[in-house]
Design a protein around this motif. Structure first.
Motif, PDB file in Angstrom:
ATOM      1  N   ILE A 118      22.465  78.752 -42.265  1.00 46.04           N
ATOM      2  CA  ILE A 118      21.705  79.033 -41.041  1.00 46.04           C
ATOM      3  C   ILE A 118      20.293  79.500 -41.391  1.00 46.04           C
ATOM      4  N   ALA A 119      20.179  80.379 -42.378  1.00 46.00           N
ATOM      5  CA  ALA A 119      18.862  80.872 -42.794  1.00 46.00           C
ATOM      6  C   ALA A 119      17.981  79.713 -43.267  1.00 46.00           C
ATOM      7  N   GLU A 120      18.556  78.820 -44.061  1.00 46.54           N
ATOM      8  CA  GLU A 120      17.795  77.676 -44.579  1.00 46.54           C
ATOM      9  C   GLU A 120      17.390  76.716 -43.472  1.00 46.54           C
ATOM     10  N   SER A 121      18.295  76.448 -42.528  1.00 51.35           N
ATOM     11  CA  SER A 121      18.000  75.465 -41.484  1.00 51.35           C
ATOM     12  C   SER A 121      17.088  76.006 -40.379  1.00 51.35           C
ATOM     13  N   THR A 122      17.074  77.322 -40.175  1.00 55.12           N
ATOM     14  CA  THR A 122      16.268  77.894 -39.092  1.00 55.12           C
ATOM     15  C   THR A 122      14.998  78.575 -39.574  1.00 55.12           C
ATOM     16  N   GLY A 123      14.943  78.920 -40.858  1.00 57.59           N
ATOM     17  CA  GLY A 123      13.794  79.637 -41.379  1.00 57.59           C
ATOM     18  C   GLY A 123      13.860  81.136 -41.148  1.00 57.59           C
ATOM     19  N   PHE A 124      14.964  81.616 -40.570  1.00 56.92           N
ATOM     20  CA  PHE A 124      15.125  83.058 -40.380  1.00 56.92           C
ATOM     21  C   PHE A 124      15.241  83.732 -41.737  1.00 56.92           C
ATOM     22  N   SER A 125      14.654  84.921 -41.863  1.00 56.76           N
ATOM     23  CA  SER A 125      14.796  85.682 -43.102  1.00 56.76           C
ATOM     24  C   SER A 125      15.489  87.002 -42.784  1.00 56.76           C
ATOM     25  N   GLY A 126      16.026  87.620 -43.811  1.00 57.58           N
ATOM     26  CA  GLY A 126      16.716  88.895 -43.612  1.00 57.58           C
ATOM     27  C   GLY A 126      17.965  88.760 -42.764  1.00 57.58           C
ATOM     28  N   LEU A 127      18.542  87.571 -42.735  1.00 57.81           N
ATOM     29  CA  LEU A 127      19.730  87.315 -41.924  1.00 57.81           C
ATOM     30  C   LEU A 127      20.917  88.107 -42.466  1.00 57.81           C
ATOM     31  N   TYR A 128      21.709  88.680 -41.567  1.00 59.25           N
ATOM     32  CA  TYR A 128      22.913  89.407 -41.953  1.00 59.25           C
ATOM     33  C   TYR A 128      23.934  89.255 -40.840  1.00 59.25           C
ATOM     34  N   HIS A 129      25.164  89.638 -41.136  1.00 59.17           N
ATOM     35  CA  HIS A 129      26.216  89.592 -40.112  1.00 59.17           C
ATOM     36  C   HIS A 129      27.156  90.770 -40.311  1.00 59.17           C
ATOM     37  N   GLU A 130      27.887  91.065 -39.251  1.00 56.73           N
ATOM     38  CA  GLU A 130      28.935  92.077 -39.283  1.00 56.73           C
ATOM     39  C   GLU A 130      30.162  91.419 -38.685  1.00 56.73           C
ATOM     40  N   LEU A 131      31.258  91.414 -39.419  1.00 55.76           N
ATOM     41  CA  LEU A 131      32.453  90.716 -38.986  1.00 55.76           C
ATOM     42  C   LEU A 131      33.594  91.706 -38.769  1.00 55.76           C
ATOM     43  N   GLU A 132      34.157  91.664 -37.571  1.00 57.89           N
ATOM     44  CA  GLU A 132      35.284  92.519 -37.221  1.00 57.89           C
ATOM     45  C   GLU A 132      36.351  91.652 -36.562  1.00 57.89           C
ATOM     46  N   PHE A 133      37.578  91.783 -37.029  1.00 59.74           N
ATOM     47  CA  PHE A 133      38.713  91.092 -36.432  1.00 59.74           C
ATOM     48  C   PHE A 133      39.546  92.110 -35.670  1.00 59.74           C
ATOM     49  N   PHE A 134      39.970  91.757 -34.473  1.00 59.95           N
ATOM     50  CA  PHE A 134      40.759  92.644 -33.635  1.00 59.95           C
ATOM     51  C   PHE A 134      42.161  92.077 -33.471  1.00 59.95           C
ATOM     52  N   GLY A 135      43.168  92.948 -33.477  1.00 66.47           N
ATOM     53  CA  GLY A 135      44.549  92.534 -33.302  1.00 66.47           C
ATOM     54  C   GLY A 135      45.425  93.769 -33.237  1.00 66.47           C
ATOM     55  N   THR A 136      46.711  93.571 -33.405  1.00 67.74           N
ATOM     56  CA  THR A 136      47.672  94.676 -33.363  1.00 67.74           C
ATOM     57  C   THR A 136      48.168  94.948 -34.777  1.00 67.74           C
ATOM     58  N   CYS A 137      48.053  96.197 -35.216  1.00 66.11           N
ATOM     59  CA  CYS A 137      48.490  96.579 -36.563  1.00 66.11           C
ATOM     60  C   CYS A 137      50.016  96.545 -36.641  1.00 66.11           C
ATOM     61  N   PRO A 138      50.580  96.477 -37.851  1.00 64.85           N
ATOM     62  CA  PRO A 138      52.035  96.440 -38.010  1.00 64.85           C
ATOM     63  C   PRO A 138      52.752  97.631 -37.369  1.00 64.85           C
ATOM     64  N   ASP A 139      52.172  98.836 -37.447  1.00 61.69           N
ATOM     65  CA  ASP A 139      52.803 100.008 -36.862  1.00 61.69           C
ATOM     66  C   ASP A 139      52.927  99.860 -35.347  1.00 61.69           C
ATOM     67  N   CYS A 140      51.861  99.424 -34.693  1.00 67.43           N
ATOM     68  CA  CYS A 140      51.889  99.261 -33.221  1.00 67.43           C
ATOM     69  C   CYS A 140      52.782  98.088 -32.809  1.00 67.43           C
ATOM     70  N   ALA A 141      52.803  97.047 -33.625  1.00 67.02           N
ATOM     71  CA  ALA A 141      53.619  95.875 -33.310  1.00 67.02           C
ATOM     72  C   ALA A 141      55.112  96.196 -33.357  1.00 67.02           C
ATOM     73  N   SER A 142      55.491  97.173 -34.194  1.00 69.97           N
ATOM     74  CA  SER A 142      56.902  97.508 -34.341  1.00 69.97           C
ATOM     75  C   SER A 142      57.386  98.499 -33.293  1.00 69.97           C
ATOM     76  N   LYS A 143      56.493  99.002 -32.463  1.00 69.04           N
ATOM     77  CA  LYS A 143      56.882  99.997 -31.442  1.00 69.04           C
ATOM     78  C   LYS A 143      57.495  99.316 -30.240  1.00 69.04           C
TER      79      LYS A 143
END
Length: 143
Positions: A118-143
């Protein structure tokens, strides 16, 4: 890259924040802790609980987040977690949508190649990301 309290404080000062004892203690605590922490955990930490009140820690976290020095994680209706954004260290997280538990993902980030493309194709510099996945943890799933 080695990170120290002094180098992060310099980054804070370059961002316009005043160097205070509370800021130093908060940065030191976040740097020494391998996982994201909640406001309550930080406020009650041995480094901070006798030196700063909860409101001071909250205000500092807000300023550090606004300046891009700290990352805020979590669900908006649950407790937020805070961690330092450190150059050369990238971390993605799993967050339980039931209890709010947070865990670092122990796998290579699949987005780095896309980010570079994306940085190469758009010319943006200083590109970064933050990735978070949401779901149910094993402890909560077993309740």
């Amino acid at each position: 890259m080695t990170h120290s309290t002094a180098s992060i404080i310099e980054q804070c000062r370059a961002s316009g924040l005043r160097r205070t004892k509370a800021l130093e203690l908060l940065v030191d605590t976040l740097l020494a802790t391998p996982r994201p922490m909640t406001l309550a955990e930080l406020s009650e930490h041995d480094n901070l609980n006798t030196q700063c009140d909860r409101a001071t820690v909250f205000r500092l976290l807000q300023r550090l987040t606004d300046k891009g020095i700290v990352r805020r994680l979590g669900l908006h209706e649950r407790a937020a977690y805070f961690t330092l954004l450190l150059e050369g260290r990238h971390q993605d997280f799993l967050i339980c949508s039931e209890c709010g538990k947070i865990e670092a993902i122990k796998a290579p980030c699949p987005v780095h190649a896309l980010e570079k493309e994306i940085a190469e194709s758009t010319g943006f510099s200083g590109l970064y990301h933050e990735l978070e996945f949401f779901g149910t943890c094993p402890d909560c799933a077993s309740k």
